[in-house]
Design an enzyme around this catalytic site. Sequence first.
Site, PDB file in Angstrom:
ATOM      1  N   HIS A 297      46.571 -63.439 -68.199  1.00 55.29           N
ATOM      2  CA  HIS A 297      47.246 -62.307 -67.503  1.00 55.29           C
ATOM      3  C   HIS A 297      48.661 -62.355 -67.432  1.00 55.29           C
ATOM      4  O   HIS A 297      49.474 -61.497 -67.171  1.00 55.29           O
ATOM      5  CB  HIS A 297      46.569 -62.502 -65.867  1.00 55.29           C
ATOM      6  CG  HIS A 297      45.203 -62.066 -65.768  1.00 55.29           C
ATOM      7  ND1 HIS A 297      44.878 -60.620 -65.431  1.00 55.29           N
ATOM      8  CD2 HIS A 297      44.193 -62.549 -66.088  1.00 55.29           C
ATOM      9  CE1 HIS A 297      43.661 -60.558 -65.183  1.00 55.29           C
ATOM     10  NE2 HIS A 297      43.187 -61.605 -65.851  1.00 55.29           N
TER      11      HIS A 297
ATOM     12  N   ASP B  96      56.989 -60.825 -67.388  1.00 52.64           N
ATOM     13  CA  ASP B  96      55.915 -60.476 -66.673  1.00 52.64           C
ATOM     14  C   ASP B  96      54.924 -60.158 -67.598  1.00 52.64           C
ATOM     15  O   ASP B  96      55.065 -59.334 -68.773  1.00 52.64           O
ATOM     16  CB  ASP B  96      56.248 -59.127 -65.650  1.00 52.64           C
ATOM     17  CG  ASP B  96      55.560 -59.309 -64.458  1.00 52.64           C
ATOM     18  OD1 ASP B  96      54.439 -59.853 -64.535  1.00 52.64           O
ATOM     19  OD2 ASP B  96      55.946 -58.929 -63.554  1.00 52.64           O
TER      20      ASP B  96
HETATM   21  C1  GDG Z   1      49.383 -61.340 -62.519  1.00 52.40           C
HETATM   22  C2  GDG Z   1      50.678 -61.242 -63.812  1.00 52.40           C
HETATM   23  C3  GDG Z   1      49.866 -59.087 -64.510  1.00 52.40           C
HETATM   24  C4  GDG Z   1      52.274 -57.254 -53.925  1.00 52.40           C
HETATM   25  N1  GDG Z   1      52.459 -57.452 -52.745  1.00 52.40           N
HETATM   26  C5  GDG Z   1      51.585 -56.984 -51.751  1.00 52.40           C
HETATM   27  C6  GDG Z   1      50.699 -56.680 -52.575  1.00 52.40           C
HETATM   28  N2  GDG Z   1      50.811 -56.590 -53.839  1.00 52.40           N
HETATM   29  C7  GDG Z   1      49.963 -56.336 -55.037  1.00 52.40           C
HETATM   30  C8  GDG Z   1      50.690 -55.518 -55.977  1.00 52.40           C
HETATM   31  C9  GDG Z   1      49.986 -55.645 -57.391  1.00 52.40           C
HETATM   32  C10 GDG Z   1      49.869 -57.158 -57.281  1.00 52.40           C
HETATM   33  O1  GDG Z   1      50.038 -57.568 -55.760  1.00 52.40           O
HETATM   34  C11 GDG Z   1      50.539 -57.719 -58.181  1.00 52.40           C
HETATM   35  O2  GDG Z   1      50.510 -57.523 -59.513  1.00 52.40           O
HETATM   36  P1  GDG Z   1      51.631 -57.828 -60.692  1.00 52.40           P
HETATM   37  O3  GDG Z   1      51.135 -57.339 -61.665  1.00 52.40           O
HETATM   38  O4  GDG Z   1      52.962 -57.012 -60.254  1.00 52.40           O
HETATM   39  O5  GDG Z   1      52.018 -59.408 -60.744  1.00 52.40           O
HETATM   40  P2  GDG Z   1      51.199 -60.829 -60.615  1.00 52.40           P
HETATM   41  O6  GDG Z   1      50.854 -61.060 -58.989  1.00 52.40           O
HETATM   42  O7  GDG Z   1      52.257 -61.800 -60.862  1.00 52.40           O
HETATM   43  O8  GDG Z   1      50.026 -60.688 -61.385  1.00 52.40           O
HETATM   44  C12 GDG Z   1      51.131 -59.880 -64.047  1.00 52.40           C
HETATM   45  C13 GDG Z   1      48.859 -59.197 -63.238  1.00 52.40           C
HETATM   46  O9  GDG Z   1      48.597 -60.677 -62.899  1.00 52.40           O
HETATM   47  C14 GDG Z   1      47.493 -58.565 -63.574  1.00 52.40           C
HETATM   48  O10 GDG Z   1      46.959 -59.082 -64.937  1.00 52.40           O
HETATM   49  O11 GDG Z   1      50.182 -57.573 -64.289  1.00 52.40           O
HETATM   50  O12 GDG Z   1      52.068 -59.649 -65.222  1.00 52.40           O
HETATM   51  O13 GDG Z   1      51.692 -62.243 -63.268  1.00 52.40           O
HETATM   52  O14 GDG Z   1      48.800 -55.047 -57.316  1.00 52.40           O
HETATM   53  O15 GDG Z   1      50.397 -54.115 -55.624  1.00 52.40           O
HETATM   54  N3  GDG Z   1      49.406 -56.090 -52.350  1.00 52.40           N
HETATM   55  C15 GDG Z   1      49.308 -56.098 -50.906  1.00 52.40           C
HETATM   56  N4  GDG Z   1      50.376 -56.589 -50.061  1.00 52.40           N
HETATM   57  C16 GDG Z   1      51.462 -56.870 -50.486  1.00 52.40           C
HETATM   58  O16 GDG Z   1      52.644 -57.323 -49.537  1.00 52.40           O
HETATM   59  N5  GDG Z   1      48.242 -55.690 -50.409  1.00 52.40           N
END
Ligand code: GDG
Length: 455
Positions: free
Chosen positions: A154, A362
């Site tokens: 990921h 990322d």
């Molecule tokens: C890893 C990889 C890859 C965020 N704050 C809150 C919240 N979130 C949710 C977002 C989004 C998720 O968390 C974060 O996903 P990301 O993709 O932006 O980043 P990572 O957590 O680092 O995830 C990344 C991912 O895995 C999937 O393969 O895209 O590159 O690093 O859905 O909306 N959700 C809630 N409250 C928050 O305050 N409920």
Amino acid sequence: MGRLIAISNRTAADPKARAGGLAVAVWESLKETGGSWFGWSGNLVDDVPRGANVFRDEGVEFVLTDLTHEEHENYYLNYANRVIWPVFHYRLDLAHFNGEAFKTYSDVNQRIAGIVANRLQRDDTVWVHDYHFLLMGDALRHAGWEGPTGFFLHIPFPPPEMFRAIPEHHWIARAMCAYDVIGFQSSHDRANFVRYLVDQFDGEELGEDLIRVFGSTTRVAAYPIGIDPDGFRDAAQTAKADRAAERISRFLGDRHLVIGVDRMDYSKGLPQRFEAVGQLFDAHPEMDGKVSVTQIAPPSRSKVEEYQELRTQLDQLAGRINGDHGDLDWIPLRYLARSYSREELAGLFRIARVGLVTPLRDGMNLVAKEFIMAQPEEDPGVLVLSEFAGAAEQLRDALIVNPHDKFKVADAIYQALTMPLEERQARWRKLKAVVEEQDIGWWRNRFLKDLTPAD
Ligand code: GDG
């Protein structure tokens, strides 16, 4: 396909954790095939647990193991999060190499592989997730499992020059090649891994994503992960979303909202983003009082030292920018170190004029895709997206920026704030088409098709 078996550090055993992208994708396939999900229970214990906690929910079997305090410290905090996470995000400077932690990382991979192998059946397909389990495929092979076994990373994969800095890189790469399919988020990550195999071990590219190395053939391909677009669009229309939008509107008045939502992590480029916001107000005094930037940054992994430092740095930067630019009735940059529900986030995205997604590195970044899906067609906001997020390979119609260049990021925010409606709509329509077409189901199906081609 027979049963799907998923392995990831954290599972969606808690029904509340089933709303996110990965959980949705894996959950659907597990339900369809009566599969199992293996991972950590979230509990810490003193002695190495014998056996695992097994239960069923909606026809899906969960097999969860506790971790000992020592395993959690060395496998999770010290190796996964203080060696692999920083190096894979190109931050050699933050890596704390630690041979003892590698040993525990390897032991935990083997211990969990033992639990999995005991429960596998002949027609099962195994899908392992993420950087906690780079060695799992190899450990399963040693435990006697011969069936289809795939791995999806990921997070990014670094250039070989950086990967080679990890003292155990040979072990890791060799073990990874025990998987039948290795999936990366972007063609860039894939290219890094392939270049490493070719340069370091005379890997041979056979075409169609196949690499011959260590005497066997592995498929190495890019499978950009998507979201559940309808689910997120619907979340933005709920009463909870409306309430969040109303609450922030009371504070905003007629100002434009610029929003960022990121786990508080150094890979997300938050200090650089704050600097760019300061630069926006330096360069465009006419924006004073017209724009409000809100950054939501729920703290994560707060036990790791670097995260505590980041928190302090952000507190100072936000204080400085507000001190320089704020006024009696205006706070230019608000930064909220807490989490909100998915619906609340969707409501905030919906009314934002600009979405700031500017990580330094990322794997994908799902927030970028969620921001697009929450936008109203009649008045869509603009996505400012880092060229170093995997999402930039797909979302070409965002304003793509170098997150290290505060002048360019400030220019892009300004361009987004002043962009005519027609251009905003044209860009948004193209972005939405990509997010809808290359969604979470598309991602899962492409991966599983490559892993079990006969089906
Ligand atoms: C890893 C990889 C890859 C965020 N704050 C809150 C919240 N979130 C949710 C977002 C989004 C998720 O968390 C974060 O996903 P990301 O993709 O932006 O980043 P990572 O957590 O680092 O995830 C990344 C991912 O895995 C999937 O393969 O895209 O590159 O690093 O859905 O909306 N959700 C809630 N409250 C928050 O305050 N409920």
